[in-house]
Write an enzyme that holds these catalytic residues in place. Structure first.
Site, PDB file in Angstrom:
ATOM      1  N   HIS A 182       0.730  -1.333  -0.166  1.00 47.97           N
ATOM      2  CA  HIS A 182       0.024   0.250  -0.052  1.00 47.97           C
ATOM      3  C   HIS A 182       0.883   1.268   0.291  1.00 47.97           C
ATOM      4  O   HIS A 182       0.712   2.216  -0.807  1.00 47.97           O
ATOM      5  CB  HIS A 182      -0.834  -0.171   1.248  1.00 47.97           C
ATOM      6  N   GLU A 212      -7.851   5.785  -7.626  1.00 48.02           N
ATOM      7  CA  GLU A 212      -6.644   6.116  -8.627  1.00 48.02           C
ATOM      8  C   GLU A 212      -6.807   6.851  -9.838  1.00 48.02           C
ATOM      9  O   GLU A 212      -6.551   6.471 -10.839  1.00 48.02           O
ATOM     10  CB  GLU A 212      -5.846   4.687  -9.123  1.00 48.02           C
TER      11      GLU A 212
HETATM   12  N1  LIG Z   1      -2.059   2.804  -2.333  1.00 45.31           N
HETATM   13  C1  LIG Z   1      -3.292   3.038  -2.279  1.00 45.31           C
HETATM   14  N2  LIG Z   1      -4.311   2.478  -3.101  1.00 45.31           N
HETATM   15  C2  LIG Z   1      -5.476   2.746  -3.293  1.00 45.31           C
HETATM   16  C3  LIG Z   1      -6.079   3.966  -3.008  1.00 45.31           C
HETATM   17  N3  LIG Z   1      -7.295   4.405  -3.302  1.00 45.31           N
HETATM   18  C4  LIG Z   1      -7.619   3.277  -3.915  1.00 45.31           C
HETATM   19  N4  LIG Z   1      -6.517   2.448  -4.111  1.00 45.31           N
HETATM   20  C5  LIG Z   1      -6.573   1.128  -4.723  1.00 45.31           C
HETATM   21  O1  LIG Z   1      -6.746   1.182  -6.122  1.00 45.31           O
HETATM   22  C6  LIG Z   1      -7.087  -0.127  -6.668  1.00 45.31           C
HETATM   23  C7  LIG Z   1      -7.900  -0.054  -7.844  1.00 45.31           C
HETATM   24  O2  LIG Z   1      -8.306  -1.365  -8.591  1.00 45.31           O
HETATM   25  P1  LIG Z   1      -9.183  -1.601  -9.614  1.00 45.31           P
HETATM   26  O3  LIG Z   1     -10.326  -0.507  -9.483  1.00 45.31           O
HETATM   27  O4  LIG Z   1      -9.275  -2.802  -9.777  1.00 45.31           O
HETATM   28  O5  LIG Z   1      -8.654  -0.801 -10.896  1.00 45.31           O
HETATM   29  P2  LIG Z   1      -6.956  -1.422 -11.483  1.00 45.31           P
HETATM   30  O6  LIG Z   1      -6.315  -2.306 -10.729  1.00 45.31           O
HETATM   31  O7  LIG Z   1      -6.239   0.023 -11.782  1.00 45.31           O
HETATM   32  O8  LIG Z   1      -7.312  -1.716 -13.173  1.00 45.31           O
HETATM   33  P3  LIG Z   1      -7.646  -0.849 -14.332  1.00 45.31           P
HETATM   34  O9  LIG Z   1      -8.201   0.329 -13.730  1.00 45.31           O
HETATM   35  O10 LIG Z   1      -8.737  -1.600 -15.011  1.00 45.31           O
HETATM   36  O11 LIG Z   1      -6.616  -0.756 -15.103  1.00 45.31           O
HETATM   37  C8  LIG Z   1      -7.788  -0.998  -5.542  1.00 45.31           C
HETATM   38  O12 LIG Z   1      -6.905  -2.095  -5.132  1.00 45.31           O
HETATM   39  C9  LIG Z   1      -7.738   0.096  -4.383  1.00 45.31           C
HETATM   40  O13 LIG Z   1      -7.676  -0.370  -3.021  1.00 45.31           O
HETATM   41  C10 LIG Z   1      -5.181   4.890  -2.269  1.00 45.31           C
HETATM   42  O14 LIG Z   1      -5.138   5.916  -1.617  1.00 45.31           O
HETATM   43  N5  LIG Z   1      -3.789   4.255  -2.141  1.00 45.31           N
END
Ligand SMILES: Nc1nc2c(ncn2[C@@H]2O[C@H](COP(=O)(O)OP(=O)(O)OP(=O)(O)O)[C@@H](O)[C@H]2O)c(=O)[nH]1
Length: 300
Positions: A182, A212
């Site tokens: 993370h 993200e």
């Molecule tokens: N480290 C971190 N991770 C985050 C944060 N906010 C969201 N995430 C992670 O971002 C990830 C987004 O994953 P998905 O929505 O599956 O999308 P992806 O893996 O980017 O896949 P695609 O968008 O299809 O390329 C999740 O695992 C969330 O836990 C944050 O503030 N910090």
């Protein structure tokens, strides 16, 4: 912390100023409420106002009411006065004064009251930051971004200007988290938002839409110009090395959807929706690419 002293009597003004300065505050002084209001208009960073009640022209009390009506920024107003009855205190507090010190003032008392005021201002600023900014990346959060985008949208609609929106989503971010932890994911988000900020003009609106996903509104910008910006961001992100502990480093890629405002668009949400549809296609077509929305079609 900056303090504005509003006092018409020169000797008292000098006395208060030198004490307050000795306690480590930045001090500016004016002689009337009118001057104070004009000063505050130009110098937003003055958060504590130390004022006399009786002033030539507009009184300290009327000034306090005016400050409450005019300024959005937190202001802490301390009344320094000869008036010392309970009724006076109630009247002053009801007019918007935060604290009240009677003259002749005790320097020790004024010092601790200023310290309490500074604490309140600092906490208010912290809360304001958390309400409007994303703590991790320091850019606007979704709430603030959407508010600012709505304002910009209204201006563009009124003046019939063009503008474009980018929706950006880091690719396979779940894998980034799973592989680098993370903390690695967080570092990537910070590096990504730095690239974003550095790639746009100062008046472009940039924020974290959630997770993200990020959004940029580019005022007075056509689709083709916006695509150039998007491509600049995409290639810069791709080439950026993200360093984390234990000499470990990696890089990320981003998919971007672009849409330009059309006169038929009813709201900024509609425009965001189009950029989001284009982003969906960018993901579907293999990621790490920019896709533009054209009518009901998209194009790379
Ligand atoms: N480290 C971190 N991770 C985050 C944060 N906010 C969201 N995430 C992670 O971002 C990830 C987004 O994953 P998905 O929505 O599956 O999308 P992806 O893996 O980017 O896949 P695609 O968008 O299809 O390329 C999740 O695992 C969330 O836990 C944050 O503030 N910090």
């Amino acid at each position: 912390m900056n303090i504005l002293i509003v006092e018409d009597e020169p000797v008292t003004r000098m006395l208060i100023s030198s004490s307050v300065r000795n306690w480590g505050y930045e001090v500016s002084q004016v002689e009337s409420a009118e001057q104070a209001l004009a000063f505050l208009q130009q110098n937003e960073e003055y958060y504590i106002i130390l004022t006399d009640w009786s002033l030539p022209g507009v009184s300290g009390l009327q000034m306090a009411q005016e400050i409450r009506a005019r300024f959005d920024e937190p202001k802490y107003i301390i009344m320094l006065t000869n008036k010392n009855s309970e009724e006076d205190l109630i009247e002053a507090m009801e007019a918007g004064i935060d604290d009240y010190v009677t003259k002749p003032f005790s320097p020790g008392e004024l010092r601790v009251r200023l310290r309490a005021g500074s604490r309140i201002i600092e906490q208010t600023q912290k809360l304001k930051f958390l309400a409007n900014y994303d703590e991790l990346t320091g850019i606007w959060n979704r709430r603030m971004l959407v508010t600012q985008m709505r304002n910009e949208w209204n201006r563009h609609s009124r003046e019939e200007l063009i503008c474009s929106v980018l929706m950006l989503d880091i690719d396979h971010f779940k894998i980034v988290n799973d592989t680098y932890g993370h903390a690695g994911g967080d570092e990537a988000l910070k590096v990504f938002s730095d690239v974003l900020k550095q790639s746009v003009r100062p008046y472009d609106l940039v924020g974290r839409f959630g997770g993200e996903e990020f959004t940029v509104l580019l005022p007075n910008t056509s689709m083709s110009e916006a695509k150039e910006v998007a491509e600049r961001i995409r290639t810069e992100v791709e080439s950026k090395i993200i360093h984390i502990k234990n000499d470990c480093s990696f890089n990320i890629t981003v998919s971007i959807g672009v849409a330009e405002r059309e006169t038929s668009d009813k709201s900024v949400q509609e425009l965001i929706g189009k950029a989001d549809s284009a982003l969906y296609f960018a993901k579907k077509e293999g990621r790490n690419q920019t896709v533009c929305w054209f009518g009901s079609e998209v194009t790379q």
